[in-house]
Design a protein around this motif. Structure first.
Motif, short mmCIF file in Angstrom:
data_model
loop_
_atom_site.label_atom_id
_atom_site.label_comp_id
_atom_site.label_asym_id
_atom_site.label_seq_id
_atom_site.Cartn_x
_atom_site.Cartn_y
_atom_site.Cartn_z
N LEU A 62 0.94 -1.16 0.03
CA LEU A 62 0.15 0.00 0.02
C LEU A 62 0.75 1.22 -0.19
O LEU A 62 0.31 2.30 -0.27
CB LEU A 62 -1.01 -0.01 0.98
CG LEU A 62 -1.85 -1.28 1.46
CD1 LEU A 62 -2.52 -0.93 2.68
CD2 LEU A 62 -2.73 -1.23 0.14
N LEU A 63 2.11 1.21 0.48
CA LEU A 63 2.98 2.32 0.46
C LEU A 63 2.88 3.20 -0.80
O LEU A 63 2.94 4.55 -0.56
CB LEU A 63 4.36 1.94 0.89
CG LEU A 63 4.53 1.49 2.50
CD1 LEU A 63 6.19 1.21 2.50
CD2 LEU A 63 4.27 2.74 3.11
N PRO A 64 3.03 3.10 -2.03
CA PRO A 64 3.15 3.69 -3.25
C PRO A 64 1.65 4.57 -3.24
O PRO A 64 2.03 5.89 -3.49
CB PRO A 64 3.40 2.93 -4.36
CG PRO A 64 3.97 1.53 -3.77
CD PRO A 64 3.43 1.52 -2.40
N ALA A 65 0.65 4.00 -2.93
CA ALA A 65 -0.48 4.57 -3.09
C ALA A 65 -0.61 5.54 -1.95
O ALA A 65 -1.37 6.76 -2.36
CB ALA A 65 -1.65 3.76 -3.04
N GLN A 70 -0.97 11.09 -0.10
CA GLN A 70 -0.50 12.03 0.85
C GLN A 70 0.10 13.20 0.14
O GLN A 70 0.02 14.49 0.58
CB GLN A 70 0.62 11.62 1.80
CG GLN A 70 0.76 12.36 3.07
CD GLN A 70 1.74 11.54 4.21
OE1 GLN A 70 2.93 11.97 3.80
NE2 GLN A 70 1.36 11.39 5.36
N GLN A 71 0.75 13.19 -0.92
CA GLN A 71 1.15 14.25 -1.61
C GLN A 71 0.42 15.00 -2.05
O GLN A 71 0.62 16.26 -2.23
CB GLN A 71 2.36 13.66 -2.45
CG GLN A 71 3.78 12.83 -2.14
CD GLN A 71 4.43 12.18 -3.24
OE1 GLN A 71 4.07 12.15 -4.32
NE2 GLN A 71 5.91 11.78 -2.76
N GLN A 72 -0.89 14.54 -2.71
CA GLN A 72 -1.93 15.53 -3.11
C GLN A 72 -2.58 16.12 -2.17
O GLN A 72 -3.35 17.14 -2.51
CB GLN A 72 -2.82 14.31 -3.97
CG GLN A 72 -2.14 13.39 -5.06
CD GLN A 72 -3.00 12.56 -5.72
OE1 GLN A 72 -4.22 12.37 -4.99
NE2 GLN A 72 -2.66 12.00 -6.56
N GLY A 95 8.92 8.19 1.96
CA GLY A 95 8.38 9.66 1.57
C GLY A 95 7.16 9.92 2.12
O GLY A 95 6.70 11.06 1.52
N LEU A 96 6.66 9.43 3.23
CA LEU A 96 5.43 9.71 4.06
C LEU A 96 5.94 10.70 4.90
O LEU A 96 7.06 10.56 5.58
CB LEU A 96 4.93 8.67 4.51
CG LEU A 96 4.22 7.84 3.52
CD1 LEU A 96 4.03 6.33 4.07
CD2 LEU A 96 2.91 8.54 2.75
N SER A 97 5.15 11.75 5.20
CA SER A 97 5.51 12.75 6.18
C SER A 97 5.07 12.35 7.78
O SER A 97 3.66 11.85 7.67
CB SER A 97 4.53 14.04 5.93
OG SER A 97 4.72 14.99 6.86
N LEU A 98 5.60 12.19 8.65
CA LEU A 98 5.20 11.75 9.83
C LEU A 98 4.36 12.47 10.62
O LEU A 98 3.50 12.26 11.39
CB LEU A 98 6.49 11.49 10.69
CG LEU A 98 7.60 10.41 10.18
CD1 LEU A 98 8.57 10.06 11.03
CD2 LEU A 98 6.78 9.15 9.97
N GLU A 99 4.40 14.01 10.11
CA GLU A 99 3.41 15.04 10.92
C GLU A 99 2.00 14.76 10.32
O GLU A 99 1.24 15.17 11.18
CB GLU A 99 3.83 16.43 10.49
CG GLU A 99 5.19 16.81 10.84
CD GLU A 99 5.68 18.03 10.45
OE1 GLU A 99 4.90 18.68 9.59
OE2 GLU A 99 6.87 18.49 10.82
N HIS A 100 1.87 13.91 9.44
CA HIS A 100 0.45 13.64 8.90
C HIS A 100 0.09 12.21 9.07
O HIS A 100 -0.92 11.65 8.37
CB HIS A 100 0.43 14.27 7.52
CG HIS A 100 0.39 15.56 7.11
ND1 HIS A 100 1.65 16.03 6.89
CD2 HIS A 100 -0.49 16.71 7.29
CE1 HIS A 100 1.59 17.44 6.77
NE2 HIS A 100 0.16 17.58 6.85
N HIS A 126 -7.18 11.24 4.50
CA HIS A 126 -7.28 10.88 3.13
C HIS A 126 -7.30 9.09 3.07
O HIS A 126 -8.05 8.33 2.12
CB HIS A 126 -6.04 11.05 2.25
CG HIS A 126 -4.60 10.81 2.63
ND1 HIS A 126 -4.29 9.38 2.50
CD2 HIS A 126 -3.60 11.19 3.17
CE1 HIS A 126 -3.06 9.40 2.98
NE2 HIS A 126 -2.75 10.42 3.44
N SER A 127 -6.78 8.65 4.27
CA SER A 127 -6.92 6.91 4.22
C SER A 127 -6.89 6.59 5.62
O SER A 127 -6.24 7.34 6.41
CB SER A 127 -5.63 6.42 3.42
OG SER A 127 -5.67 6.96 2.19
#
Length: 227
Positions: A62-65, A70-72, A95-100, A126-127
């Motif tokens: 699931l990581l790429p999706a 999150q980038q959107q 590449g995921l923001s830990l703040e979110h 978002h998820s």
């Protein structure tokens, strides 16, 4: 009988073979094999029912999706009742923001369902990933409506679920471990039939967590005995 069928259709409890419309809005999963099987990718909103053991690569799938979603948007990614320790370093490297990222550990399964519903319909997430073994049809409908209301994607993890219990979800998948990644079977999809299992190759993204594929043109000859 016709009246009964119409009532079942209105409640979306009957699927017709001529309803082959693909899900209109999808996002790429990040894996070509999975995108092809899903005719585009994961739905942008709704519920995905995932039958998977813990720790076989279900989160890596699931990581790429999740990263793309999150980038959107600056909305939250939520983990509820996760049965394992969430690895922040892995998410940061992906590449995921830990703040979110929000982690919720409810005291009871009922609290977990309530938390998921509130997060989904809030519009702030978002998820939402939820681990929950027992889920009734009415509860799945509430989660589906909440996801649509909040424009969110709900990923529900259940292991060894009862095959006789078909939930009203957008997509259902069964995951199994494979030497090069995961074996995936689409067991339910809106507007389509269940598919045969296929392999999702993760060797490029996760080379240290997969086995090296041996060349097909190498033939091992029997060893001769030396007298």
């Amino acid at each position: 009988m016709n009246t009964l069928l119409e009532q079942l259709k209105n409640k979306r409890l009957v699927w017709q073979a001529n309803q082959q419309n693909a899900i209109a809005n999808t996002d790429s999963t990040g894996y070509q094999e999975l995108d092809v099987a899903l005719h585009g990718g994961f739905p942008q909103q709704g519920v995905i029912d995932i039958d998977s053991a813990v720790g076989i690569g279900e989160i890596r799938l699931l990581l790429p999706a999740l990263r793309a979603r999150q980038q959107q948007t600056q909305r939250q990614l939520v983990f509820i009742a996760a049965p394992m320790q969430i690895n922040g370093e892995m998410f940061a490297q992906a590449g995921l923001s830990l703040e979110h990222i929000l982690i919720i550990q409810p005291e009871t399964p009922e609290h977990a369902l309530w938390s998921a519903e509130q997060c989904l319909k809030s519009g702030c997430c978002h998820s939402v990933l939820l681990w929950h073994q027992q889920l009734e049809v009415a509860q799945a409908k509430r989660l589906q409506l909440a996801a649509e209301q909040g424009d969110a994607l709900h990923l529900l993890f259940r292991h060894k679920r009862q095959l006789s219990m078909s939930l009203p979800v957008n997509l259902a998948m069964k995951l199994s471990p494979h030497a090069q990644g995961l074996s995936v079977q689409i067991t339910k999809r809106k507007g389509g039939w269940p598919d045969n299992p296929f392999q999702v190759d993760m060797t490029k993204a996760w080379p240290t967590l997969t086995r090296v594929r041996h060349a097909d043109n190498v033939i091992q000859l029997p060893q001769s005995k030396v007298s």
